[in-house]
Design an enzyme around this catalytic site. Sequence first.
Site, PDB file in Angstrom:
ATOM      1  N   SER A  80       0.830  -1.200   0.000  1.00 17.67           N
ATOM      2  CA  SER A  80       0.000   0.000   0.000  1.00 17.67           C
ATOM      3  C   SER A  80       0.868   1.255   0.000  1.00 17.67           C
ATOM      4  O   SER A  80       2.032   1.225   0.381  1.00 17.67           O
ATOM      5  CB  SER A  80      -0.975   0.003   1.179  1.00 17.67           C
ATOM      6  OG  SER A  80      -0.275   0.051   2.384  1.00 17.67           O
ATOM      7  N   GLU A  81       0.281   2.362  -0.425  1.00 16.74           N
ATOM      8  CA  GLU A  81       0.993   3.628  -0.622  1.00 16.74           C
ATOM      9  C   GLU A  81       1.751   4.087   0.620  1.00 16.74           C
ATOM     10  O   GLU A  81       2.769   4.753   0.522  1.00 16.74           O
ATOM     11  CB  GLU A  81       0.011   4.749  -1.018  1.00 16.74           C
ATOM     12  CG  GLU A  81      -0.513   4.670  -2.435  1.00 16.74           C
ATOM     13  CD  GLU A  81      -1.847   3.960  -2.496  1.00 16.74           C
ATOM     14  OE1 GLU A  81      -1.986   2.883  -1.870  1.00 16.74           O
ATOM     15  OE2 GLU A  81      -2.750   4.465  -3.171  1.00 16.74           O
ATOM     16  N   ASN A  82       1.201   3.759   1.797  1.00 19.18           N
ATOM     17  CA  ASN A  82       1.819   4.222   3.038  1.00 19.18           C
ATOM     18  C   ASN A  82       2.984   3.345   3.475  1.00 19.18           C
ATOM     19  O   ASN A  82       3.428   3.439   4.609  1.00 19.18           O
ATOM     20  CB  ASN A  82       0.764   4.337   4.147  1.00 19.18           C
ATOM     21  CG  ASN A  82       0.007   3.047   4.356  1.00 19.18           C
ATOM     22  OD1 ASN A  82      -0.156   2.259   3.430  1.00 19.18           O
ATOM     23  ND2 ASN A  82      -0.456   2.811   5.554  1.00 19.18           N
TER      24      ASN A  82
END
Lengths: 228, 239
Positions: free
Chosen positions: A52-54
């Site tokens: 995921s992006e985080n």
Amino acid sequence: MTTTEKRPLTRDQMAAVCAQHLGEGWNVNLGIGIPTLTSNFIREEMQITLSSENGVIGYGVLAGEGEEDTDVVNAGVQYVTLNPGAAIVHHADSFALIRSGKIDVSILGAYEVAIDGSFANWKTRNEPSNGLGGIGGAMDLAACAKQIYVAMQHTTRDGAPRLVTECSLPVTAPAGAVTLVVTDIAVVRVAGGEFTLEQVAPGYTEDDIRQVTEGKLSISPSLHEMSV
Amino acid sequence: MKPPIIYDTMAEAVDDFADGSSLMIPGFGPGTPWNLMRALYHQGATDLITISNGIGFGTDPELVNAGNFISDGRVKEVIAAFTASTHPSSVSAGEELIRAGKLKAEIVPQGTLAERIRAGGSGIPGFYTPAGIGTQVAEGKEVRSFNGRDYLLETALTADYTFIRAWKADKAGNLIYRRAARNFNPIMAMAATTTIVEVEQPIVEIGELDPDHIHTPGVYVQRLVKIPEDGTFVVRRPV
């Protein structure tokens, strides 16, 4: 096809259909909304890595009530579990992974997808550049992931098509981004400047889909009903 | 290297924060410096430039984000990856101010935002990225072709201040983050002139943290403050 009751897919069923279109060993990014539900339908033997992006590389299913680790979230800030072998990186390294082309597919929500593979998902109005919008990581993903799948309702609440000849909203990426669209009533391949209908929801016919789809729609020779 | 100053309270750590400053705010749910943000809100700082992933709704007086300052008219400019809701039904005060032309806003793809901050903390003035090519984001920006593909020139971001949320720290300012609370923290810590850190665990003596485990070296940290027992540790709902 025999006449049966029309049964559009639920959000969970759409996520399950998305999961059916993942390849073994893929590195997968899931956007906010229906896409994040896909994590619940990935079989272990597929050896999928969810990033995921985080900066969470290797997360698993959504965390159950009472089992949440409040420091472990996906792109939708939902609590998720970490799979054995997971790794955490900071935001710039997370997008280094994305920008360098190591994501096999990103599944995103959208308002519109056009026949050329362009799509719109960051601005709710057709207006000139004004500093407003919700881009998140979508533009980086759209420009750099090997494929983009879109999961969205087939029509707007007013019944207008979301699969269109040309996007009416400002695009997230130009032509060539989206390769597959999973809706509540159809699975549509996007290639060669046209839509190709591959699957329909239970009870739906190709004419039903054609009535709510704008732009050239070819029919796959292997058109079949979704298994949900 | 002078060690960071360790403050007893959040209020003291932000007391001299100057009006008109730019502030980088990390956080993606976890990793948000809730305690320092609340202290700054009460300190009264205004005329801010905020750099954060989203601008926030600012509806919770306990969980202060950029949105609380925006709602009060204390922000002059925002730089973020989310400045408007993707649901037309939920509109923030910030979105209304931007639409009315009362708040300057720059919307940035999230990976470009992260890399602009990383570049700012790395002595790199700009870089080329394919994100945003063929979209409104490319308007007015230099496009250059490398190996037959178009890329946008994006420039580095730095700030006067950043507030950091760390899990562990030693008195030298070395920091360790926990899980996905890391997000923007390491890169923002490097990109600000004054890096102020709120720490979850008691700040330990120099030498107690393993050098191989440090995420942010103390050379980037100017101020440390331990989150008090009655401070905000865990936020049990997505924000």
